[in-house]
Design a protein around this motif. Structure first.
Motif, PDB file in Angstrom:
ATOM      1  N   ILE A  74      38.366  91.460 106.946  1.00 23.08           N
ATOM      2  CA  ILE A  74      38.315  91.104 108.411  1.00 23.08           C
ATOM      3  C   ILE A  74      37.901  89.692 108.379  1.00 23.08           C
ATOM      4  CG2 ILE A  74      37.253  91.740 110.573  1.00 23.08           C
ATOM      5  CD1 ILE A  74      36.305  94.289 109.236  1.00 23.08           C
ATOM      6  N   LYS A  75      38.883  88.936 109.366  1.00 21.01           N
ATOM      7  CA  LYS A  75      38.873  87.474 109.153  1.00 21.01           C
ATOM      8  C   LYS A  75      38.307  87.186 110.877  1.00 21.01           C
ATOM      9  CE  LYS A  75      41.867  86.003 105.583  1.00 21.01           C
ATOM     10  NZ  LYS A  75      43.285  85.324 105.436  1.00 21.01           N
ATOM     11  N   ILE A  76      37.323  86.501 110.951  1.00 19.25           N
ATOM     12  CA  ILE A  76      36.672  86.137 112.390  1.00 19.25           C
ATOM     13  C   ILE A  76      37.087  84.690 112.727  1.00 19.25           C
ATOM     14  CG2 ILE A  76      34.614  86.252 113.837  1.00 19.25           C
ATOM     15  CD1 ILE A  76      35.129  89.167 112.475  1.00 19.25           C
ATOM     16  N   ASN A  77      37.509  84.651 113.658  1.00 23.17           N
ATOM     17  CA  ASN A  77      38.083  83.308 114.191  1.00 23.17           C
ATOM     18  C   ASN A  77      37.569  82.807 115.528  1.00 23.17           C
ATOM     19  OD1 ASN A  77      40.158  82.629 111.847  1.00 23.17           O
ATOM     20  ND2 ASN A  77      41.318  84.486 112.909  1.00 23.17           N
ATOM     21  N   LYS A  78      37.355  81.871 115.582  1.00 26.24           N
ATOM     22  CA  LYS A  78      36.788  81.212 117.130  1.00 26.24           C
ATOM     23  C   LYS A  78      37.432  79.981 117.285  1.00 26.24           C
ATOM     24  CE  LYS A  78      32.751  80.182 119.618  1.00 26.24           C
ATOM     25  NZ  LYS A  78      31.304  80.116 119.541  1.00 26.24           N
ATOM     26  N   ASN A  79      38.257  79.679 118.414  1.00 24.36           N
ATOM     27  CA  ASN A  79      38.830  78.562 118.801  1.00 24.36           C
ATOM     28  C   ASN A  79      39.781  78.161 117.695  1.00 24.36           C
ATOM     29  OD1 ASN A  79      37.356  78.284 121.096  1.00 24.36           O
ATOM     30  ND2 ASN A  79      35.814  77.310 119.996  1.00 24.36           N
ATOM     31  N   GLY A  80      40.557  79.076 116.987  1.00 19.88           N
ATOM     32  CA  GLY A  80      41.542  78.998 116.119  1.00 19.88           C
ATOM     33  C   GLY A  80      40.962  78.522 114.677  1.00 19.88           C
ATOM     34  N   GLN A  81      39.880  78.669 114.299  1.00 24.14           N
ATOM     35  CA  GLN A  81      39.202  78.161 113.211  1.00 24.14           C
ATOM     36  C   GLN A  81      38.557  79.496 112.721  1.00 24.14           C
ATOM     37  OE1 GLN A  81      39.906  75.749 111.844  1.00 24.14           O
ATOM     38  NE2 GLN A  81      39.488  73.970 112.626  1.00 24.14           N
ATOM     39  N   GLN A  82      38.451  79.894 111.178  1.00 26.93           N
ATOM     40  CA  GLN A  82      38.092  80.933 110.746  1.00 26.93           C
ATOM     41  C   GLN A  82      36.591  80.709 110.658  1.00 26.93           C
ATOM     42  OE1 GLN A  82      39.851  82.703 107.220  1.00 26.93           O
ATOM     43  NE2 GLN A  82      37.595  83.281 106.591  1.00 26.93           N
ATOM     44  N   VAL A  83      35.651  81.398 111.162  1.00 28.60           N
ATOM     45  CA  VAL A  83      34.241  81.335 111.252  1.00 28.60           C
ATOM     46  C   VAL A  83      33.544  82.291 110.444  1.00 28.60           C
ATOM     47  CG1 VAL A  83      34.058  79.943 113.294  1.00 28.60           C
ATOM     48  CG2 VAL A  83      34.004  82.513 113.390  1.00 28.60           C
ATOM     49  N   GLY A  84      34.133  83.264 109.960  1.00 31.22           N
ATOM     50  CA  GLY A  84      33.418  84.448 109.152  1.00 31.22           C
ATOM     51  C   GLY A  84      34.594  85.463 108.494  1.00 31.22           C
ATOM     52  N   LEU A  85      33.972  86.010 107.547  1.00 27.68           N
ATOM     53  CA  LEU A  85      34.651  86.869 106.895  1.00 27.68           C
ATOM     54  C   LEU A  85      33.917  88.136 106.479  1.00 27.68           C
ATOM     55  CD1 LEU A  85      37.558  87.531 105.090  1.00 27.68           C
ATOM     56  CD2 LEU A  85      36.475  86.139 103.135  1.00 27.68           C
ATOM     57  N   TYR A  86      34.433  89.256 106.687  1.00 23.20           N
ATOM     58  CA  TYR A  86      33.852  90.560 106.030  1.00 23.20           C
ATOM     59  C   TYR A  86      34.953  91.210 105.326  1.00 23.20           C
ATOM     60  CZ  TYR A  86      30.220  89.472 109.540  1.00 23.20           C
ATOM     61  OH  TYR A  86      29.254  88.885 110.334  1.00 23.20           O
ATOM     62  N   TYR A  87      34.344  92.300 104.520  1.00 23.81           N
ATOM     63  CA  TYR A  87      35.171  93.126 103.800  1.00 23.81           C
ATOM     64  C   TYR A  87      35.053  94.682 104.088  1.00 23.81           C
ATOM     65  CZ  TYR A  87      35.503  88.909 100.945  1.00 23.81           C
ATOM     66  OH  TYR A  87      35.873  87.619 100.520  1.00 23.81           O
ATOM     67  N   TYR A  88      35.901  95.342 103.958  1.00 23.91           N
ATOM     68  CA  TYR A  88      36.004  96.754 104.398  1.00 23.91           C
ATOM     69  C   TYR A  88      36.870  97.790 103.390  1.00 23.91           C
ATOM     70  CZ  TYR A  88      40.437  96.982 106.870  1.00 23.91           C
ATOM     71  OH  TYR A  88      41.747  97.045 107.197  1.00 23.91           O
ATOM     72  N   ARG A  89      36.140  99.016 103.522  1.00 15.01           N
ATOM     73  CA  ARG A  89      37.107  99.898 102.659  1.00 15.01           C
ATOM     74  C   ARG A  89      36.451 101.414 103.024  1.00 15.01           C
ATOM     75  NH1 ARG A  89      35.310  99.817  96.378  1.00 15.01           N
ATOM     76  NH2 ARG A  89      37.376 100.283  96.385  1.00 15.01           N
ATOM     77  N   VAL A  90      37.411 102.407 103.003  1.00 17.14           N
ATOM     78  CA  VAL A  90      37.328 103.824 103.630  1.00 17.14           C
ATOM     79  C   VAL A  90      36.768 104.305 102.441  1.00 17.14           C
ATOM     80  CG1 VAL A  90      38.415 105.776 104.246  1.00 17.14           C
ATOM     81  CG2 VAL A  90      39.203 103.566 105.344  1.00 17.14           C
ATOM     82  N   ALA A  91      35.658 105.092 102.665  1.00 19.28           N
ATOM     83  CA  ALA A  91      35.080 105.900 101.432  1.00 19.28           C
ATOM     84  C   ALA A  91      35.370 107.277 101.778  1.00 19.28           C
ATOM     85  CB  ALA A  91      33.927 105.407 101.081  1.00 19.28           C
ATOM     86  N   LYS A  92      35.735 108.343 100.950  1.00 18.34           N
ATOM     87  CA  LYS A  92      35.907 109.539 101.387  1.00 18.34           C
ATOM     88  C   LYS A  92      34.627 110.196 100.628  1.00 18.34           C
ATOM     89  CE  LYS A  92      40.388 109.460 102.732  1.00 18.34           C
ATOM     90  NZ  LYS A  92      41.813 109.706 102.673  1.00 18.34           N
ATOM     91  N   GLY A  93      34.426 111.586 101.105  1.00 22.29           N
ATOM     92  CA  GLY A  93      33.331 112.392 100.236  1.00 22.29           C
ATOM     93  C   GLY A  93      31.890 111.895  99.869  1.00 22.29           C
ATOM     94  N   TYR A  94      31.291 111.171 101.040  1.00 23.43           N
ATOM     95  CA  TYR A  94      29.776 110.894 100.759  1.00 23.43           C
ATOM     96  C   TYR A  94      29.055 112.039 100.165  1.00 23.43           C
ATOM     97  CZ  TYR A  94      25.158 109.368 101.351  1.00 23.43           C
ATOM     98  OH  TYR A  94      23.852 109.072 101.024  1.00 23.43           O
ATOM     99  N   GLN A  95      28.424 111.562  99.159  1.00 27.96           N
ATOM    100  CA  GLN A  95      27.267 112.574  98.541  1.00 27.96           C
ATOM    101  C   GLN A  95      25.874 112.018  98.561  1.00 27.96           C
ATOM    102  OE1 GLN A  95      28.050 115.777  97.985  1.00 27.96           O
ATOM    103  NE2 GLN A  95      29.851 115.378  99.008  1.00 27.96           N
ATOM    104  N   SER A  96      24.656 112.495  99.205  1.00 28.71           N
ATOM    105  CA  SER A  96      23.623 111.957  99.167  1.00 28.71           C
ATOM    106  C   SER A  96      22.714 111.796  97.696  1.00 28.71           C
ATOM    107  CB  SER A  96      22.698 112.821 100.133  1.00 28.71           C
ATOM    108  OG  SER A  96      22.562 114.004  99.696  1.00 28.71           O
ATOM    109  N   GLN A  97      23.454 112.851  96.985  1.00 26.85           N
ATOM    110  CA  GLN A  97      22.828 112.571  95.440  1.00 26.85           C
ATOM    111  C   GLN A  97      24.019 111.927  94.655  1.00 26.85           C
ATOM    112  OE1 GLN A  97      19.739 113.328  94.393  1.00 26.85           O
ATOM    113  NE2 GLN A  97      19.227 113.848  96.559  1.00 26.85           N
ATOM    114  N   PRO A  98      23.673 110.761  94.047  1.00 29.95           N
ATOM    115  CA  PRO A  98      24.523 110.013  93.470  1.00 29.95           C
ATOM    116  C   PRO A  98      25.099 110.794  92.188  1.00 29.95           C
ATOM    117  CG  PRO A  98      22.325 108.715  92.852  1.00 29.95           C
ATOM    118  CD  PRO A  98      22.015 110.049  94.025  1.00 29.95           C
ATOM    119  N   ALA A  99      26.402 110.713  91.652  1.00 31.26           N
ATOM    120  CA  ALA A  99      26.897 111.074  90.600  1.00 31.26           C
ATOM    121  C   ALA A  99      26.351 110.327  89.471  1.00 31.26           C
ATOM    122  CB  ALA A  99      28.438 111.359  90.725  1.00 31.26           C
ATOM    123  N   ILE A 100      25.529 111.161  88.514  1.00 33.94           N
ATOM    124  CA  ILE A 100      25.146 110.315  87.381  1.00 33.94           C
ATOM    125  C   ILE A 100      26.198 109.785  86.351  1.00 33.94           C
ATOM    126  CG2 ILE A 100      23.311 110.315  85.277  1.00 33.94           C
ATOM    127  CD1 ILE A 100      21.939 112.077  87.035  1.00 33.94           C
TER     128      ILE A 100
END
Length: 120
Positions: free
Chosen positions: A83-109
Protein backbone atom coordinates in the motif's frame (compact mmCIF):
# COMPACT_ATOMS: atom_id res chain seq x y z
CA UNK A 1 -1.49 1.48 13.90
CA UNK A 2 -4.67 -0.42 14.82
CA UNK A 3 -6.24 2.57 16.55
CA UNK A 4 -5.49 4.86 13.62
CA UNK A 5 -6.86 2.37 11.15
CA UNK A 6 -10.07 1.88 13.14
CA UNK A 7 -10.54 5.65 13.44
CA UNK A 8 -9.87 6.55 9.82
CA UNK A 9 -11.81 3.61 8.40
CA UNK A 10 -14.82 4.75 10.43
CA UNK A 11 -14.37 8.38 9.31
CA UNK A 12 -14.10 7.34 5.65
CA UNK A 13 -17.27 5.28 5.83
CA UNK A 14 -19.19 8.00 7.69
CA UNK A 15 -18.37 10.46 4.90
CA UNK A 16 -19.18 7.98 2.13
CA UNK A 17 -22.53 7.41 0.47
CA UNK A 18 -21.85 3.65 0.71
CA UNK A 19 -22.94 2.65 4.20
CA UNK A 20 -21.84 -0.59 5.85
CA UNK A 21 -23.76 -2.55 8.46
CA UNK A 22 -20.72 -3.11 10.69
CA UNK A 23 -18.62 -0.40 12.33
CA UNK A 24 -14.96 -0.78 11.28
CA UNK A 25 -13.79 0.09 14.79
CA UNK A 26 -15.36 -3.16 15.96
CA UNK A 27 -13.59 -5.17 13.25
CA UNK A 28 -10.05 -3.85 13.75
CA UNK A 29 -7.75 -5.65 16.15
CA UNK A 30 -4.05 -5.59 17.00
CA UNK A 31 -0.84 -7.64 17.16
CA UNK A 32 -1.82 -9.09 20.54
CA UNK A 33 -3.33 -11.91 18.47
CA UNK A 34 0.27 -12.95 17.75
CA UNK A 35 1.80 -12.36 21.17
CA UNK A 36 2.46 -8.63 20.77
CA UNK A 37 1.16 -5.72 22.82
CA UNK A 38 -2.36 -4.65 21.92
CA UNK A 39 -3.26 -2.46 24.92
CA UNK A 40 -7.07 -2.45 25.22
CA UNK A 41 -7.48 -4.65 22.14
CA UNK A 42 -6.66 -7.57 24.42
CA UNK A 43 -9.95 -6.90 26.22
CA UNK A 44 -11.97 -5.94 23.16
CA UNK A 45 -10.79 -8.89 21.02
CA UNK A 46 -9.94 -11.87 23.24
CA UNK A 47 -7.65 -14.21 21.29
CA UNK A 48 -9.71 -17.32 21.97
CA UNK A 49 -12.75 -15.67 20.35
CA UNK A 50 -10.93 -15.03 17.06
CA UNK A 51 -10.35 -18.67 16.09
CA UNK A 52 -11.03 -19.60 12.46
CA UNK A 53 -11.38 -15.96 11.35
CA UNK A 54 -9.90 -14.54 8.17
CA UNK A 55 -7.66 -11.57 8.91
CA UNK A 56 -6.19 -8.75 6.87
CA UNK A 57 -2.70 -8.26 8.30
CA UNK A 58 -1.12 -4.84 7.84
CA UNK A 59 2.41 -3.88 8.81
CA UNK A 60 5.01 -1.21 8.26
CA UNK A 61 7.62 -3.88 7.59
CA UNK A 62 7.31 -6.88 5.32
CA UNK A 63 9.18 -8.89 7.96
CA UNK A 64 6.22 -8.47 10.33
CA UNK A 65 4.02 -10.43 7.92
CA UNK A 66 6.43 -13.32 7.36
CA UNK A 67 7.44 -13.74 11.00
CA UNK A 68 7.23 -17.36 12.10
CA UNK A 69 5.20 -16.44 15.17
CA UNK A 70 2.56 -14.81 12.97
CA UNK A 71 2.48 -17.67 10.49
CA UNK A 72 2.25 -20.26 13.26
CA UNK A 73 -1.17 -18.83 14.19
CA UNK A 74 -2.72 -19.01 10.73
CA UNK A 75 -3.58 -21.86 8.42
CA UNK A 76 -2.98 -20.09 5.10
CA UNK A 77 -1.48 -16.77 4.00
CA UNK A 78 -1.84 -15.08 0.65
CA UNK A 79 1.00 -13.20 -0.98
CA UNK A 80 2.19 -9.91 0.49
CA UNK A 81 1.15 -6.75 -1.34
CA UNK A 82 2.02 -3.07 -0.92
CA UNK A 83 0.00 0.00 0.00
CA UNK A 84 1.75 3.14 -1.18
CA UNK A 85 0.77 6.38 0.54
CA UNK A 86 1.10 9.49 -1.62
CA UNK A 87 0.77 13.16 -0.75
CA UNK A 88 1.00 15.91 -3.36
CA UNK A 89 2.23 13.41 -5.92
CA UNK A 90 5.09 12.12 -3.72
CA UNK A 91 5.25 8.79 -1.94
CA UNK A 92 5.32 9.48 1.80
CA UNK A 93 4.70 6.02 3.19
CA UNK A 94 4.66 2.34 2.44
CA UNK A 95 2.73 -0.41 4.20
CA UNK A 96 2.42 -4.11 3.51
CA UNK A 97 -0.61 -6.36 3.76
CA UNK A 98 -1.71 -9.94 3.26
CA UNK A 99 -4.84 -11.97 3.83
CA UNK A 100 -4.49 -14.67 6.48
CA UNK A 101 -7.06 -17.44 6.70
CA UNK A 102 -7.85 -19.70 9.63
CA UNK A 103 -6.48 -17.80 12.64
CA UNK A 104 -5.80 -20.02 15.68
CA UNK A 105 -5.17 -18.59 19.14
CA UNK A 106 -2.81 -21.45 19.94
CA UNK A 107 0.22 -21.54 17.62
CA UNK A 108 0.95 -24.71 15.70
CA UNK A 109 4.27 -25.97 17.05
CA UNK A 110 5.18 -28.23 14.14
CA UNK A 111 4.02 -25.94 11.34
CA UNK A 112 6.48 -25.03 8.59
CA UNK A 113 5.64 -21.40 7.68
CA UNK A 114 7.26 -21.80 4.26
CA UNK A 115 4.39 -24.08 3.23
CA UNK A 116 1.61 -21.64 4.16
CA UNK A 117 1.65 -19.36 1.10
CA UNK A 118 -1.45 -19.26 -1.07
CA UNK A 119 -1.64 -17.75 -4.51
CA UNK A 120 -4.37 -15.31 -5.49
Amino acid sequence: MASGLAFYRTKAIESSSNKLEANPAFETSSWHLFGGNGLMYERWFPVDQQNDKTLLLIGRNKADLIDGNVLSHIEQAQEIKEIKINKNGQQVGLYYYRVAKGYQSQPAIDKDPANNQLSD
